[in-house]
Design a protein around this motif. Structure first.
Motif, mmCIF file in Angstrom:
data_model
loop_
_atom_site.group_PDB
_atom_site.id
_atom_site.type_symbol
_atom_site.label_atom_id
_atom_site.label_comp_id
_atom_site.label_asym_id
_atom_site.label_seq_id
_atom_site.Cartn_x
_atom_site.Cartn_y
_atom_site.Cartn_z
ATOM 1 N N ASN A 1 0.853 -1.197 0.000
ATOM 2 C CA ASN A 1 0.000 0.000 0.000
ATOM 3 C C ASN A 1 0.893 1.253 0.000
ATOM 4 O OD1 ASN A 1 -2.259 -1.506 2.429
ATOM 5 N ND2 ASN A 1 -2.339 -1.590 0.208
ATOM 6 N N THR B 1 -1.950 0.076 -5.992
ATOM 7 C CA THR B 1 -3.061 -0.826 -6.322
ATOM 8 C C THR B 1 -2.648 -1.880 -7.349
ATOM 9 O OG1 THR B 1 -3.828 0.684 -8.064
ATOM 10 C CG2 THR B 1 -4.793 0.965 -5.867
ATOM 11 N N GLU C 1 -5.016 -4.765 -9.056
ATOM 12 C CA GLU C 1 -5.295 -4.666 -10.485
ATOM 13 C C GLU C 1 -4.877 -5.944 -11.215
ATOM 14 O OE1 GLU C 1 -4.518 -0.759 -12.486
ATOM 15 O OE2 GLU C 1 -3.635 -0.255 -10.538
ATOM 16 N N PHE D 1 -4.588 3.776 -0.401
ATOM 17 C CA PHE D 1 -4.893 2.628 -1.251
ATOM 18 C C PHE D 1 -6.390 2.523 -1.499
ATOM 19 C CE2 PHE D 1 -6.500 -1.771 -0.897
ATOM 20 C CZ PHE D 1 -6.068 -2.296 -2.105
ATOM 21 N N MET E 1 -8.338 2.865 -5.056
ATOM 22 C CA MET E 1 -9.209 1.775 -5.489
ATOM 23 C C MET E 1 -10.586 2.302 -5.858
ATOM 24 S SD MET E 1 -10.020 -1.716 -3.417
ATOM 25 C CE MET E 1 -10.621 -0.767 -2.022
#
Length: 261
Positions: A110, A113, A117, A184, A188
């Motif tokens: 973190n 991402t 992903e 993070f 997201m």
């Protein structure tokens, strides 16, 4: 009690669940979930794959601080959904029958991402319906700050571990790690919003909901909180560092489960 094509073993499971080796589960009693037949990609947390359990006993793994129905009822304001399914889908399609729950919590990578992903990109191994049309819920477990002088959410001192890796596996972070996790989650949400934008190209983040828990629940209770927002009869549970390594006949798996129900 039989086998499907491709070597997937079908067997009966406790508490009215029916599952196969990749552990997609039928929600026949209102709650329940199982882990996907996936592999870790080596870049994140090292939690073991979940194993089945009943609604009153969380799946195997760290349970953290027990949540309850009241906790889940207060989570609605923390939900953000992108790319809601359009109407007119033929009845009985995979997106009508299967939902995907992705579990995440603080890790050392973190606020990047990239790991998440990569996991979402491999949903294509399960077919276009899984990747682009099935509803997904990302449940973000809360954490406890070991630097907080007030202790955890119950006012108790936060337990300390000998190394940060073990601490993070139990949802215990320092102030910098807590900030990185918050960033993070923000990034997201941006991925989800971009996937839902008009004219956006097809994305595995389409039809995704972000469920952010306000406190540390642990794997089992975080999963239970997510399941309260699932209406599909089947659930595929994926941890945030588990990727599909090869083609997986998800549609055929669900059809086999229904044929043997």
């Amino acid at each position: 009690v039989g086998a499907t094509g491709g070597g997937f073993l079908f067997r009966r499971c406790p508490r009215s669940y029916r599952c196969i080796s990749i552990k997609i589960r039928a929600r026949t009693d209102g709650e329940g979930g199982g882990g996907a037949g996936t592999q870790r990609d080596g870049s994140g947390a090292e939690a073991a794959p979940p194993r089945g359990s009943g609604p009153d006993a969380p799946p195997d793994g760290d349970t953290g601080d027990a949540g309850d129905a009241g906790d889940a009822a207060r989570l609605d304001d923390g939900i953000e959904e992108g790319g809601a399914p359009t109407g007119g889908s033929p009845p009985g399609t995979l997106e009508d029958r299967l939902a995907v729950v992705i579990t995440t919590s603080p890790v050392r990578s973190n606020p990047s991402t990239e790991m998440l992903e990569r996991v979402f990109d491999t949903f294509r191994q399960g077919g276009d319906a899984l990747a682009y049309r099935c509803r997904k819920i990302i449940v973000c477990d809360g954490c406890r700050n070991k630097d907080d002088p007030d202790g955890d959410q119950n006012g108790d001192p936060v337990r300390r571990y000998a190394n940060s890796k073990q601490a993070m596996r139990n949802g215990i972070v320092d102030t910098l790690q807590q900030r990185n996790y918050a960033e993070f989650v923000r990034r997201m949400r941006a991925l989800v919003a971009d996937a839902a934008a008009p004219g956006a190209p097809p994305s595995p983040f389409a039809h995704t909901t972000v469920l952010e828990l306000p406190s540390r629940h642990g794997y089992g209770f975080a999963l239970r909180a997510a399941l309260q927002h699932v209406t599909a009869p089947y659930v595929l549970v994926v941890q945030h560092d588990r990727t599909f390594m090869r083609r997986t006949p998800v549609t055929e798996v669900v059809a086999a489960m229904e044929a043997n129900a």
